[in-house]
Design an enzyme around this catalytic site. Structure first.
Site, PDB file in Angstrom:
ATOM      1  N   SER A  70       0.846  -1.188   0.000  1.00  0.00           N
ATOM      2  CA  SER A  70       0.000   0.000   0.000  1.00  0.00           C
ATOM      3  C   SER A  70       0.889   1.248   0.000  1.00  0.00           C
ATOM      4  O   SER A  70       1.649   1.449  -0.951  1.00  0.00           O
ATOM      5  CB  SER A  70      -0.959  -0.027   1.192  1.00  0.00           C
ATOM      6  OG  SER A  70      -1.950   0.959   1.054  1.00  0.00           O
TER       7      SER A  70
ATOM      8  N   ASP B 285      -8.787  -6.441  -4.275  1.00  0.00           N
ATOM      9  CA  ASP B 285      -8.389  -5.254  -3.509  1.00  0.00           C
ATOM     10  C   ASP B 285      -9.486  -4.201  -3.589  1.00  0.00           C
ATOM     11  O   ASP B 285      -9.805  -3.704  -4.680  1.00  0.00           O
ATOM     12  CB  ASP B 285      -7.078  -4.708  -4.076  1.00  0.00           C
ATOM     13  CG  ASP B 285      -6.422  -3.670  -3.181  1.00  0.00           C
ATOM     14  OD1 ASP B 285      -7.144  -2.951  -2.465  1.00  0.00           O
ATOM     15  OD2 ASP B 285      -5.178  -3.583  -3.196  1.00  0.00           O
TER      16      ASP B 285
ATOM     17  N   HIS C 136      -6.850  -6.121   0.110  1.00  0.00           N
ATOM     18  CA  HIS C 136      -5.801  -5.107   0.158  1.00  0.00           C
ATOM     19  C   HIS C 136      -4.672  -5.553   1.092  1.00  0.00           C
ATOM     20  O   HIS C 136      -4.812  -5.522   2.318  1.00  0.00           O
ATOM     21  CB  HIS C 136      -6.367  -3.770   0.613  1.00  0.00           C
ATOM     22  CG  HIS C 136      -5.373  -2.655   0.545  1.00  0.00           C
ATOM     23  ND1 HIS C 136      -4.714  -2.330  -0.611  1.00  0.00           N
ATOM     24  CD2 HIS C 136      -4.912  -1.794   1.498  1.00  0.00           C
ATOM     25  CE1 HIS C 136      -3.893  -1.330  -0.378  1.00  0.00           C
ATOM     26  NE2 HIS C 136      -3.984  -0.981   0.890  1.00  0.00           N
TER      27      HIS C 136
END
Length: 527
Positions: A196, A414, A453
């Protein structure tokens, strides 16, 4: 290829954990010299029998580590004329160093994760490891600090630059310097690992500081950061604009409806949409369906379906011009669910819009519901912040030329960062640097079906990605697939982009050996 375990790697490279110990006393480490910065505090202390919860980000697990004995180095520096204070934490194993330094990235607006939580698993595996606070632009739960808006009404761009890029390079300089000082030799190899924001940080390093790391594992990277943060606001913006809030229970039913419709497009029924581009799920097809919700039920209505259709199409202007990428069917809706934020935590996009766009920590997000505002805020984001943090430069030739290796995986489920954000960047790199085969020599991308994610979801998690990067860097053994595990009984191949894992139609669907990497899903040809 299935990468070996860390312990096997230690033996293979002659790096058995018992062979390398400290050379000088911890307290004898000297403060490093950092160009353009001044060290304001420095400490190096031995700490024994450390234990606690640690995130093993490489394997997507929470571990309990214990018995760690380290030299803990704490550094704080400032940049003259900026008025900032940037912190760094380096943990050096007292025994069993594997001759590698690894830097750990952060998430959201938090640049890194210190202490046992962020560093413990790496120390347990023999790494010298470090992280940075990136100038502390956010509090401990990830909210941007109001003082990012200075008294003059402008953003503290000095600290923003620390978070965006400057502290990342300084982490490499400091981490490798104190590692060399303590062990009387530099690390044989240096790595970056993050997801991320941590993934974006890895790409920033490859683009701007190509000499800092030999290998970068940068997953679900938050590339095009200003556009991404605006894109994340689209779902709740749409619900405000249409004055209709979709409940968590109904979001969950849309997820289940898409799975029912599109699960088999890859040739196997497993609760995962592996082929989202071929999914033609129609949200209106489940209007009228009653869904369980707590102790009662809710009925999916036409407004729910309309809102979801607009959300999934991604941010667009009133003329239908795309502003960011579409979402994929089968994604996790947690990040767009209106019930997601906790009472104490604002969303990443609320922070972006209130503080960085409006320069007003008290900005009322309920007033953000006009299409012209959405377009204007996208434009402001580009103009004011792309140069700092977009992290989208496609020319990686300097990183390639120094022998660096970049490995990325991105989950197809995600719900925070659309996979197309990463795929599009990869295609831009190919256009600049000579096509897929040339780029694969130093940069490899893998798409993990069913993974959310950075972790989570019903898919198979690529827990061997860091091992595979190490083999690629140190043995020139480039990974052609990653080995995914979803449980003790489900394993899958995660193929090198743009290939996909095609089921053979006969073997155990939970056995990775029942899949081959192919150019496309043959079962989707008729769709």
């Amino acid at each position: 290829m299935r990468a070996s375990t860390f312990s096997a790697l230690f033996v293979a490279f002659g790096l058995a954990q018992s062979t390398v110990t400290r050379h000088i006393a911890c307290h004898d480490i000297k403060p490093p010299s950092i160009p353009g910065a001044k060290v304001i505090t420095f400490s190096a202390t031995e700490q024994y029998n450390i234990s606690g919860i640690s995130v093993d980000e490489a394997k997507g697990l929470l571990n309990f580590v214990s018995g760690l004995n380290i030299c803990a180095v704490e550094v704080a520096l400032t940049h003259p004329g900026v008025g900032d204070k940037v912190g760094f934490q380096i943990w050096l194993p007292l025994r069993g160093w594997n001759k590698r330094f690894i830097a750990r990235g952060g998430g959201g607006y938090i640049a890194g994760t210190p202490g046992t939580l962020g560093l413990g698993s790496y120390v347990e595996q023999g790494f010298a490891v470090g992280t940075t606070d990136g100038g502390n632009i956010a509090n401990s739960i990830g909210n941007l600090l109001p003082d990012m808006v200075q008294s003059s009404g402008v953003i503290d761009l000095g600290r923003f630059a620390d978070f965006s890029s400057r502290a990342l390079h300084e982490l490499a300089v400091i981490g490798k310097a104190v590692t060399k000082s303590f062990y009387a030799r530099p690390p044989s190899y240096s790595y970056w690992h993050g997801c991320s924001t941590g993934g974006r940080q890895g790409y920033m390093i490859a683009q701007e500081y190509p000499d800092d790391f030999d290998g970068i594992l940068a997953n679900a990277p938050a590339l095009n950061f200003p556009s991404l943060l605006m894109g994340l606001s689209w779902a709740q913006f749409t619900m405000r604009r249409l004055n209709h809030e979709v409940s968590s229970c109904v979001f969950d039913e849309f997820y289940r409806g898409a799975i029912r419709e599109c699960d088999g497009l890859d040739g196997v029924i497993d609760g995962i949409i592996s082929n989202p581009k071929s999914c033609s799920f129609d949200p209106f097809s489940i209007v009228g369906l009653q869904v369980p919700c707590g102790l009662s039920h809710e009925t999916v209505n036409a407004q729910d379906a309309e809102v979801l259709t607009i959300i999934m199409g991604g941010p667009k202007s009133s003329r239908g011009t795309p502003l960011f990428y579409e979402w994929e069917w089968g994604m996790n809706y947690t990040f767009i669910d209106p019930d997601m934020p906790s009472p104490d935590s604002r969303t990443l996009w609320d922070n972006w819009i209130s503080i960085l766009i409006n320069k007003n920590p008290s900005f009322d997000m309920n007033t953000f519901k006009e299409m012209d505002q959405m377009v204007d805020y996208f434009e402001i984001s580009h103009i004011e912040y792309d140069a700092f943090i977009a992290t989208n430069k496609p020319d990686l030739s300097a990183f390639r030329n120094r022998g660096g290796k970049l490995l990325t995986w991105h989950g197809l489920a995600d719900g925070a960062i659309p996979p197309d954000n990463t795929i599009s960047y990869r295609e831009r790199v190919e256009a600049v640097m000579g096509g897929n085969q040339n780029v694969n020599q130093f940069y490899r991308l893998f798409l993990a079906p069913g993974i959310g994610h950075c972790a989570g979801g019903p898919g198979a998690f690529p827990a061997d990605a860091l091992d595979s990067l190490i083999e690629w860097v140190e043995k020139d053994d480039a990974p052609t697939e990653l080995h995914g595990t979803a449980s003790s009984t489900r394993e899958r191949k995660i193929c090198l982009y743009p290939q996909v894992a095609q089921y053979d139609g006969q073997g155990n669907p939970d056995d990775a050996g029942s899949y081959t990497c192919a150019a496309k899903y043959t079962s989707a040809d008729s769709n």
